[in-house]
Structures are given as C-alpha cells and as structure tokens.
Motif scaffolding. Structure first.
Motif: not given
Length: 67
Positions: A50-52, A47-48, A54-58
């Motif tokens: 996939q988030n990366y 999941k992490s 998709e650009g869903k990270f800080i």
C-alpha cells in the motif's frame, strides 16, 4: 477432533462433498483461506504494498547500499 483433507477430482464431486457437509452441519474451510504465513507478516507485506502504491518509499542505488 480429527480433521480430514478431501480432494475431489471434479467440480461435481466438490459440490457434492460441500452439500453433504452442509447437510450434516459440518464446518469446513477452503484451502485458499489457509495461509502458511504468519498473519502479522502478511499484514506487514500488505502495508508495504500500500505504501508503494501511495508513493511512500525511497530508492537506493546499489553503490549506496553498502555505505
């Protein structure tokens, strides 16, 4: 029931072992299908990743890490 670990040395041996097991109706799993990791942990990591993608990270600067 007892389990066995079979380690064929060649591809030919591997194919023969698989054929014998199938003929005897003995189930088997490939070692690549066995994971030493907890399935929930693997799920979180995937999941992490996939988030990366998709650009869903800080991002944090090292100096800000301990603040």
């Amino acid at each position: 029931m007892e389990s066995l670990i079979v380690q064929p040395k060649t591809e030919k041996q591997l194919l023969a072992v698989k054929a014998v097991l199938k003929a005897l109706d003995v189930s088997f799993i490939k070692s690549a299908e066995i994971s030493p990791y907890d399935p929930e942990f693997v799920k979180k990591i995937k999941k992490s990743e996939q988030n990366y993608k998709e650009g869903k990270f800080i991002t944090l600067k090292i100096d800000d890490l301990w603040k």
